[in-house]
Design a protein around this motif. Structure first.
Motif, PDB file in Angstrom:
ATOM      1  N   LEU A  47       0.831  -1.194   0.000  1.00  0.00           N
ATOM      2  CA  LEU A  47       0.000   0.000   0.000  1.00  0.00           C
ATOM      3  C   LEU A  47       0.874   1.257   0.000  1.00  0.00           C
ATOM      4  O   LEU A  47       0.584   2.234  -0.696  1.00  0.00           O
ATOM      5  CB  LEU A  47      -0.941   0.001   1.209  1.00  0.00           C
ATOM      6  CG  LEU A  47      -1.905   1.179   1.308  1.00  0.00           C
ATOM      7  CD1 LEU A  47      -2.767   1.304   0.059  1.00  0.00           C
ATOM      8  CD2 LEU A  47      -2.769   1.032   2.542  1.00  0.00           C
ATOM      9  N   ALA A  50       2.276   1.714  -3.510  1.00  0.00           N
ATOM     10  CA  ALA A  50       1.198   2.125  -4.406  1.00  0.00           C
ATOM     11  C   ALA A  50       0.847   3.594  -4.183  1.00  0.00           C
ATOM     12  O   ALA A  50       0.640   4.339  -5.146  1.00  0.00           O
ATOM     13  CB  ALA A  50      -0.037   1.247  -4.199  1.00  0.00           C
ATOM     14  N   LYS A  51       0.789   4.023  -2.931  1.00  0.00           N
ATOM     15  CA  LYS A  51       0.484   5.427  -2.627  1.00  0.00           C
ATOM     16  C   LYS A  51       1.557   6.345  -3.203  1.00  0.00           C
ATOM     17  O   LYS A  51       1.253   7.375  -3.818  1.00  0.00           O
ATOM     18  CB  LYS A  51       0.352   5.627  -1.114  1.00  0.00           C
ATOM     19  CG  LYS A  51       0.128   7.061  -0.701  1.00  0.00           C
ATOM     20  CD  LYS A  51      -1.180   7.606  -1.249  1.00  0.00           C
ATOM     21  CE  LYS A  51      -1.426   9.018  -0.718  1.00  0.00           C
ATOM     22  NZ  LYS A  51      -2.618   9.612  -1.309  1.00  0.00           N
ATOM     23  N   ALA A  54       1.222   6.470  -6.936  1.00  0.00           N
ATOM     24  CA  ALA A  54       0.035   7.253  -7.299  1.00  0.00           C
ATOM     25  C   ALA A  54       0.315   8.749  -7.194  1.00  0.00           C
ATOM     26  O   ALA A  54      -0.102   9.520  -8.062  1.00  0.00           O
ATOM     27  CB  ALA A  54      -1.142   6.862  -6.412  1.00  0.00           C
ATOM     28  N   THR A  61      -4.588   5.408  -5.915  1.00  0.00           N
ATOM     29  CA  THR A  61      -4.044   4.057  -5.764  1.00  0.00           C
ATOM     30  C   THR A  61      -4.935   3.026  -6.452  1.00  0.00           C
ATOM     31  O   THR A  61      -4.438   2.065  -7.030  1.00  0.00           O
ATOM     32  CB  THR A  61      -3.852   3.678  -4.283  1.00  0.00           C
ATOM     33  OG1 THR A  61      -5.079   3.872  -3.580  1.00  0.00           O
ATOM     34  CG2 THR A  61      -2.765   4.521  -3.640  1.00  0.00           C
TER      35      THR A  61
END
Length: 74
Positions: A47, A50-51, A54, A61
């Protein structure tokens, strides 16, 4: 309704942003090989990763993966 993670859409997001895997790797401080693992679905992103991706690509995300509906009970 429940969802599961489908294929990674990072290749298209990079293309849309006009950015190479190497450029993204440099911005994240990881190897190009690591980005390639994400792009080719050989490894999922955490996560946190991904953040950060993004933010770099100016997307959400959720936009980094295809989301597959699996039903109510899963």
């Amino acid at each position: 309704m429940a969802y599961k993670v489908g294929r990674c859409l990072l290749r298209q997001k990079l293309k849309d942003a006009g950015m190479t895997q190497l450029q993204l790797a440099n911005k994240l401080g990881v190897t190009e090989q690591q980005i390639n693992k994400y792009v080719n679905n050989r490894q999922g992103m955490s996560l946190q990763v991904a953040k950060n991706i993004a933010v770099i690509l100016n997307c959400h995300t959720d936009d980094l993966y295809e989301w597959v509906i699996v039903g109510e009970n899963e």
